[in-house]
Design an enzyme around this catalytic site. Sequence first.
Site, PDB file in Angstrom:
ATOM      1  N   SER A 139     -49.492  23.203 -38.707  1.00 51.96           N
ATOM      2  CA  SER A 139     -49.278  24.515 -38.175  1.00 51.96           C
ATOM      3  C   SER A 139     -49.766  25.512 -38.865  1.00 51.96           C
ATOM      4  O   SER A 139     -50.489  25.324 -40.162  1.00 51.96           O
ATOM      5  CB  SER A 139     -47.431  25.038 -38.693  1.00 51.96           C
ATOM      6  N   TYR A 155     -41.784  25.244 -45.428  1.00 54.73           N
ATOM      7  CA  TYR A 155     -42.113  24.586 -44.268  1.00 54.73           C
ATOM      8  C   TYR A 155     -43.752  25.036 -44.149  1.00 54.73           C
ATOM      9  O   TYR A 155     -44.236  24.079 -44.020  1.00 54.73           O
ATOM     10  CB  TYR A 155     -41.824  25.647 -43.172  1.00 54.73           C
TER      11      TYR A 155
HETATM   12  N1  NAP Z   1     -42.584  24.941 -31.635  1.00 54.21           N
HETATM   13  C1  NAP Z   1     -43.203  25.334 -32.377  1.00 54.21           C
HETATM   14  O1  NAP Z   1     -43.421  26.740 -32.229  1.00 54.21           O
HETATM   15  C2  NAP Z   1     -44.164  24.664 -33.995  1.00 54.21           C
HETATM   16  C3  NAP Z   1     -45.406  25.515 -33.595  1.00 54.21           C
HETATM   17  C4  NAP Z   1     -46.177  24.791 -35.303  1.00 54.21           C
HETATM   18  C5  NAP Z   1     -45.884  23.405 -35.543  1.00 54.21           C
HETATM   19  N2  NAP Z   1     -44.951  23.050 -34.763  1.00 54.21           N
HETATM   20  C6  NAP Z   1     -44.331  21.821 -35.135  1.00 54.21           C
HETATM   21  O2  NAP Z   1     -44.553  20.616 -34.273  1.00 54.21           O
HETATM   22  C7  NAP Z   1     -43.354  19.713 -34.357  1.00 54.21           C
HETATM   23  C8  NAP Z   1     -42.521  19.450 -33.217  1.00 54.21           C
HETATM   24  O3  NAP Z   1     -42.313  20.390 -33.286  1.00 54.21           O
HETATM   25  P1  NAP Z   1     -40.638  21.118 -31.947  1.00 54.21           P
HETATM   26  O4  NAP Z   1     -40.968  22.247 -31.622  1.00 54.21           O
HETATM   27  O5  NAP Z   1     -40.914  20.104 -31.278  1.00 54.21           O
HETATM   28  O6  NAP Z   1     -39.108  21.096 -33.077  1.00 54.21           O
HETATM   29  P2  NAP Z   1     -37.777  20.388 -31.970  1.00 54.21           P
HETATM   30  O7  NAP Z   1     -38.008  21.236 -30.816  1.00 54.21           O
HETATM   31  O8  NAP Z   1     -37.076  21.010 -33.197  1.00 54.21           O
HETATM   32  O9  NAP Z   1     -37.915  18.882 -32.883  1.00 54.21           O
HETATM   33  C9  NAP Z   1     -38.416  17.952 -33.871  1.00 54.21           C
HETATM   34  C10 NAP Z   1     -37.883  17.054 -33.584  1.00 54.21           C
HETATM   35  O10 NAP Z   1     -38.496  16.156 -34.845  1.00 54.21           O
HETATM   36  C11 NAP Z   1     -37.444  14.821 -34.924  1.00 54.21           C
HETATM   37  N3  NAP Z   1     -36.300  15.274 -35.931  1.00 54.21           N
HETATM   38  C12 NAP Z   1     -36.564  16.060 -37.382  1.00 54.21           C
HETATM   39  N4  NAP Z   1     -35.842  15.487 -38.375  1.00 54.21           N
HETATM   40  C13 NAP Z   1     -36.381  14.518 -38.504  1.00 54.21           C
HETATM   41  C14 NAP Z   1     -36.422  13.294 -39.164  1.00 54.21           C
HETATM   42  N5  NAP Z   1     -35.900  13.098 -40.416  1.00 54.21           N
HETATM   43  N6  NAP Z   1     -36.776  11.582 -38.684  1.00 54.21           N
HETATM   44  C15 NAP Z   1     -37.144  11.715 -37.632  1.00 54.21           C
HETATM   45  N7  NAP Z   1     -36.775  12.454 -36.193  1.00 54.21           N
HETATM   46  C16 NAP Z   1     -37.098  13.894 -37.363  1.00 54.21           C
HETATM   47  C17 NAP Z   1     -36.009  15.914 -33.821  1.00 54.21           C
HETATM   48  O11 NAP Z   1     -35.339  14.947 -33.800  1.00 54.21           O
HETATM   49  P3  NAP Z   1     -32.932  15.067 -33.699  1.00 54.21           P
HETATM   50  O12 NAP Z   1     -33.068  15.367 -32.328  1.00 54.21           O
HETATM   51  O13 NAP Z   1     -32.739  14.332 -33.801  1.00 54.21           O
HETATM   52  O14 NAP Z   1     -32.553  16.033 -34.584  1.00 54.21           O
HETATM   53  C18 NAP Z   1     -36.499  16.268 -32.765  1.00 54.21           C
HETATM   54  O15 NAP Z   1     -36.693  15.160 -32.088  1.00 54.21           O
HETATM   55  C19 NAP Z   1     -42.990  20.063 -35.779  1.00 54.21           C
HETATM   56  O16 NAP Z   1     -44.060  19.159 -36.542  1.00 54.21           O
HETATM   57  C20 NAP Z   1     -43.081  21.430 -36.034  1.00 54.21           C
HETATM   58  O17 NAP Z   1     -43.229  21.662 -37.354  1.00 54.21           O
HETATM   59  C21 NAP Z   1     -43.986  23.827 -33.191  1.00 54.21           C
END
Ligand code: NAP
Length: 232
Positions: A139, A155
């Site tokens: 990020s 984070y």
């Molecule tokens: N969305 C944004 O704006 C944004 C911006 C910058 C970076 N990111 C990065 O992009 C990545 C994906 O984010 P997202 O927005 O798709 O988030 P999200 O919709 O909240 O999904 C998070 C995913 O991570 C899984 N997870 C959480 N804890 C875990 C664990 N202990 N072991 C295995 N899986 C786990 C969740 O599983 P469960 O369903 O079981 O909870 C879910 O599949 C992350 O690394 C995030 O930091 C996102």
Amino acid sequence: MEPDRYDDLDGQVALVTGANRGIGRQIAENLRDRGATVYAGSRSVTNETPEGTERVLLDVTQEGDIEEVVDGIFADQNRLDILVNNAGVGGEGEDIVAESTERIDRTLGVNLRGPMLLCKHAVPLLLQSDGGRVVNVSSGMGALGEGQSGGSPAYRISKTGLNGLTAYLDGQYGDDGLIANSVCPGWVRTDMGGEEANRPVEKGAETPTWLATFKPGAPAGKFWRDKEVIDW
Ligand SMILES: NC(=O)c1ccc[n+]([C@@H]2O[C@H](COP(=O)([O-])OP(=O)(O)OC[C@H]3O[C@@H](n4cnc5c(N)ncnc54)[C@H](OP(=O)(O)O)[C@@H]3O)[C@@H](O)[C@H]2O)c1
């Protein structure tokens, strides 16, 4: 210059963590659609993973899960070409004083220790492939050049650390052919990003997917957003 990339991923094997929802799910679908055999990691048996992928139980905080999944891929496929460290938890603490110790441990555990353990166990298999790839979903909030104000200290620091892992992998294994990159997906409409976010999940998954198609000799050890290198 456009990096050298595979037109399709036929015959290749990928592992995506956190593939049951959000950006990870979309990355898993994209890699499947390009022909890869995709192992879709999910930490709960009740989570749904994309059709046409191999669902594996993988809580990235559990080293036993990680070992079992990597050993299983080795036994079934005898190869791993792509590891996408996507699973992550967001941050809420206003500042480090307000951040609970539990949240610090949990955030670093999922976002940094998890990818490190995945690499610890998967790098030997990745090195057997010509140009194995690691895509670390990071990020801009972890970028040292982006000011580092605005809360969510655990984070931010977890993502700065994840970028450190990318640089380390490149330094240690780049000459052996490993292609490790970090990527910021932008602000994406997922459970983590929220409804106000300005990007659909397809856009958030675009550059991570693109990095997963890099061929030997393509750029490595870099931080990307929208297919452009950005500052760490
Ligand atoms: N969305 C944004 O704006 C944004 C911006 C910058 C970076 N990111 C990065 O992009 C990545 C994906 O984010 P997202 O927005 O798709 O988030 P999200 O919709 O909240 O999904 C998070 C995913 O991570 C899984 N997870 C959480 N804890 C875990 C664990 N202990 N072991 C295995 N899986 C786990 C969740 O599983 P469960 O369903 O079981 O909870 C879910 O599949 C992350 O690394 C995030 O930091 C996102």
